[in-house]
Design a protein around this motif. Structure first.
Motif, PDB file in Angstrom:
ATOM      1  N   ILE A 176      -2.223  -0.194   2.740  1.00 29.29           N
ATOM      2  CA  ILE A 176      -1.495   0.977   2.260  1.00 29.29           C
ATOM      3  C   ILE A 176      -2.247   2.195   2.774  1.00 29.29           C
ATOM      4  N   ALA A 177      -1.618   2.955   3.642  1.00 26.46           N
ATOM      5  CA  ALA A 177      -2.296   4.080   4.285  1.00 26.46           C
ATOM      6  C   ALA A 177      -1.664   5.401   3.884  1.00 26.46           C
ATOM      7  N   GLY A 178      -2.523   6.387   3.648  1.00 22.24           N
ATOM      8  CA  GLY A 178      -2.053   7.712   3.292  1.00 22.24           C
ATOM      9  C   GLY A 178      -2.333   8.712   4.385  1.00 22.24           C
ATOM     10  N   ALA A 216      -4.377  -2.352  -6.019  1.00 19.96           N
ATOM     11  CA  ALA A 216      -4.860  -3.226  -7.085  1.00 19.96           C
ATOM     12  C   ALA A 216      -3.716  -4.042  -7.683  1.00 19.96           C
ATOM     13  N   ALA A 217      -2.547  -3.431  -7.810  1.00 15.16           N
ATOM     14  CA  ALA A 217      -1.392  -4.139  -8.374  1.00 15.16           C
ATOM     15  C   ALA A 217      -0.929  -5.257  -7.446  1.00 15.16           C
ATOM     16  N   ILE A 218      -0.964  -4.997  -6.148  1.00 22.00           N
ATOM     17  CA  ILE A 218      -0.534  -6.009  -5.173  1.00 22.00           C
ATOM     18  C   ILE A 218      -1.546  -7.136  -5.103  1.00 22.00           C
ATOM     19  N   GLY A 219      -2.830  -6.790  -5.063  1.00 20.27           N
ATOM     20  CA  GLY A 219      -3.889  -7.777  -4.918  1.00 20.27           C
ATOM     21  C   GLY A 219      -4.071  -8.142  -3.451  1.00 20.27           C
ATOM     22  N   GLY A 220      -5.305  -8.205  -2.992  1.00 19.08           N
ATOM     23  CA  GLY A 220      -5.566  -8.528  -1.588  1.00 19.08           C
ATOM     24  C   GLY A 220      -5.151  -7.439  -0.632  1.00 19.08           C
ATOM     25  N   ALA A 221      -4.979  -6.212  -1.150  1.00 20.19           N
ATOM     26  CA  ALA A 221      -4.552  -5.086  -0.318  1.00 20.19           C
ATOM     27  C   ALA A 221      -5.711  -4.117  -0.131  1.00 20.19           C
ATOM     28  N   ALA A 222      -5.669  -3.373   0.983  1.00 22.35           N
ATOM     29  CA  ALA A 222      -6.694  -2.377   1.283  1.00 22.35           C
ATOM     30  C   ALA A 222      -6.028  -1.036   1.534  1.00 22.35           C
ATOM     31  N   VAL A 223      -6.782   0.031   1.302  1.00 20.48           N
ATOM     32  CA  VAL A 223      -6.269   1.382   1.493  1.00 20.48           C
ATOM     33  C   VAL A 223      -6.865   1.966   2.765  1.00 20.48           C
ATOM     34  N   GLY A 224      -5.995   2.553   3.604  1.00 21.50           N
ATOM     35  CA  GLY A 224      -6.408   3.210   4.837  1.00 21.50           C
ATOM     36  C   GLY A 224      -5.890   4.633   4.872  1.00 21.50           C
ATOM     37  N   ALA A 225      -6.047   5.264   6.031  1.00 24.56           N
ATOM     38  CA  ALA A 225      -5.638   6.665   6.151  1.00 24.56           C
ATOM     39  C   ALA A 225      -5.381   7.004   7.607  1.00 24.56           C
ATOM     40  N   SER A 226      -4.647   8.079   7.804  1.00 24.34           N
ATOM     41  CA  SER A 226      -4.453   8.626   9.140  1.00 24.34           C
ATOM     42  C   SER A 226      -5.648   9.506   9.497  1.00 24.34           C
ATOM     43  N   ARG A 227      -5.747   9.881  10.759  1.00 22.73           N
ATOM     44  CA  ARG A 227      -6.850  10.731  11.180  1.00 22.73           C
ATOM     45  C   ARG A 227      -6.787  12.096  10.493  1.00 22.73           C
ATOM     46  N   ALA A 228      -5.574  12.597  10.259  1.00 23.37           N
ATOM     47  CA  ALA A 228      -5.442  13.906   9.605  1.00 23.37           C
ATOM     48  C   ALA A 228      -6.109  13.911   8.243  1.00 23.37           C
ATOM     49  N   ALA A 229      -5.934  12.819   7.482  1.00 25.22           N
ATOM     50  CA  ALA A 229      -6.536  12.738   6.154  1.00 25.22           C
ATOM     51  C   ALA A 229      -8.054  12.607   6.247  1.00 25.22           C
ATOM     52  N   VAL A 230      -8.526  11.872   7.249  1.00 24.07           N
ATOM     53  CA  VAL A 230      -9.974  11.705   7.426  1.00 24.07           C
ATOM     54  C   VAL A 230     -10.603  13.015   7.883  1.00 24.07           C
ATOM     55  N   ASP A 231      -9.977  13.673   8.858  1.00 20.47           N
ATOM     56  CA  ASP A 231     -10.515  14.938   9.363  1.00 20.47           C
ATOM     57  C   ASP A 231     -10.563  16.007   8.277  1.00 20.47           C
ATOM     58  N   ALA A 232      -9.635  15.921   7.331  1.00 17.74           N
ATOM     59  CA  ALA A 232      -9.623  16.885   6.231  1.00 17.74           C
ATOM     60  C   ALA A 232     -10.706  16.600   5.198  1.00 17.74           C
ATOM     61  N   GLY A 233     -11.384  15.459   5.346  1.00 16.48           N
ATOM     62  CA  GLY A 233     -12.446  15.109   4.421  1.00 16.48           C
ATOM     63  C   GLY A 233     -11.972  14.472   3.133  1.00 16.48           C
ATOM     64  N   TRP A 234     -10.728  14.040   3.090  1.00 12.19           N
ATOM     65  CA  TRP A 234     -10.190  13.458   1.864  1.00 12.19           C
ATOM     66  C   TRP A 234     -10.740  12.058   1.611  1.00 12.19           C
ATOM     67  N   VAL A 235     -10.959  11.292   2.686  1.00 10.34           N
ATOM     68  CA  VAL A 235     -11.503   9.937   2.581  1.00 10.34           C
ATOM     69  C   VAL A 235     -12.501   9.733   3.714  1.00 10.34           C
ATOM     70  N   PRO A 236     -13.384   8.732   3.620  1.00 12.93           N
ATOM     71  CA  PRO A 236     -14.364   8.499   4.677  1.00 12.93           C
ATOM     72  C   PRO A 236     -13.718   8.002   5.965  1.00 12.93           C
ATOM     73  N   TYR A 237     -14.484   8.122   7.048  1.00 15.97           N
ATOM     74  CA  TYR A 237     -14.005   7.672   8.363  1.00 15.97           C
ATOM     75  C   TYR A 237     -13.667   6.181   8.356  1.00 15.97           C
ATOM     76  N   ALA A 238     -14.347   5.406   7.508  1.00 16.47           N
ATOM     77  CA  ALA A 238     -14.101   3.960   7.456  1.00 16.47           C
ATOM     78  C   ALA A 238     -12.651   3.640   7.098  1.00 16.47           C
ATOM     79  N   TYR A 239     -11.921   4.606   6.552  1.00 14.87           N
ATOM     80  CA  TYR A 239     -10.518   4.394   6.194  1.00 14.87           C
ATOM     81  C   TYR A 239      -9.578   4.556   7.396  1.00 14.87           C
ATOM     82  N   GLN A 240     -10.039   5.156   8.457  1.00 16.48           N
ATOM     83  CA  GLN A 240      -9.123   5.616   9.513  1.00 16.48           C
ATOM     84  C   GLN A 240      -8.499   4.474  10.304  1.00 16.48           C
TER      85      GLN A 240
END
Length: 319
Positions: free
Chosen positions: A201-203, A221-245
């Motif tokens: 699930i990427a934001g 968490a509701a799905i189970g076995g799922a991970a959260v990611g992000a686009s570069r725009a969200a990472v560059d904005a500092g919202w989440v770490p680079y590891a999400y990109q």
């Protein structure tokens, strides 16, 4: 044709998936297949490397490979090449793979090709350009071994049931200045790794800030076995770490389901997730490019849709 080697990244905890993916591909090229595993955990990884196609594993558990990245591994590889003359060496397109391959190319003068998506042999490979919309066939010339950096998840990892002979090697420590790792920081993480999750699930920019990523965590968490990611725009904005990109300059993922929330669908992002079996896009812009590649597109307010989806997943899981 000489042998095909795979530079296998290993840790004390086990073999990284990239090594098994590359060995699976190497088996299809003909000729002998060997793996080179350097650093703590190398000899313990030999069984798994053999099970995926390596008939020989050149291994060293020397701590120097973990403490002094790049050059010791490249110089050790250079010595092994002089002894065994492989035709092709496949490297993972990781930080370590790029570091070692670059140093090795300076020592051998061999052709080095990066961002490879397929390999046909020691003299031919493929890559993608223009955000993955065009495939380019590349002839590899120059002295052997040719060095190829392969994009993650380009091949599935499939065991062959074989075994490998382990050949212990001595570390070659170069003289002169070199980088030394003096401290390591492991970021705390919960749930599956992004590149290994069945559901991602990427934001993106549409989330508007870091706080709404908690909404994606709830869905994961509701799905189970799922991970959260992000686009570069969200990472560059500092919202989440680079590891999400996820994307061309981030991680490549190929989950069963990829849910893109508030992501427009720039080509650089699509390169990293287009291999997903099913793509679900949630976006308020009906003209967002991501909707053109989605198997299911939902046009609407993600701040209403995502919580509603989370509640529905929980309801079905409890019924």
């Amino acid at each position: 044709m000489g042998a095909t080697w795979v530079y296998a990244e290993v840790t004390p905890e086990g073999t990284l998936p990239s090594a098994l993916e590359l060995l699976t591909k190497a088996r299809t090229l003909g000729g002998d297949v060997a793996a080179v595993a350097l650093g703590p955990g190398a000899t313990n990884a030999a069984g798994e490397l053999g099970a995926h196609g390596a008939t020989t594993v050149y291994a060293s558990d020397d701590q120097v490979f973990a403490d002094r990245p790049g050059r010791p591994a490249a110089h050790t590889l250079h010595q092994l090449i002089g002894q065994h003359t492989p035709s092709l060496i496949l490297f993972p397109g990781s930080y370590e793979g790029r570091d070692v391959a670059g140093c090795l190319q300076a020592l051998t003068g061999s052709t080095l090709m990066a961002n490879v998506t397929d390999v046909a042999g020691p003299s031919r490979a493929q890559t993608e350009i223009f955000g993955g919309t065009k495939i380019v066939e590349v002839d590899l010339a120059g002295p052997e071994p040719r060095l190829v950096l392969v994009r993650p998840k380009s091949f599935p990892a499939e065991p062959s049931g074989g075994t490998a002979e382990v050949v212990m090697v001595d570390a070659v420590t170069p003289t002169g200045p070199t980088a030394t790792i003096v401290e390591r920081h492991a970021e705390a993480a919960t749930g599956p790794k992004l590149e290994e999750a069945n559901v991602v699930i990427a934001g993106g920019r549409g989330l508007g800030g870091p706080e709404p990523f908690a909404m994606l965590d709830d869905l994961a968490a509701a799905i189970g076995g799922a991970a959260v990611g992000a686009s570069r725009a969200a990472v560059d904005a500092g919202w989440v770490p680079y590891a999400y990109q996820v994307g061309q300059t981030g991680k490549t993922v190929k989950p069963e389901v990829y849910i893109a929330a508030g992501i427009s669908g720039a080509l650089q992002h699509v390169v990293g997730m287009k291999g997903a079996k099913r793509i679900v896009a949630i976006n308020k812009d009906a003209d967002a490019p991501i909707l053109k590649i989605a198997d299911l597109g939902v046009v609407g307010d993600l701040f209403q849709i995502v919580p509603a989806l989370t509640e529905e997943v929980r309801r079905r899981a409890s019924s």
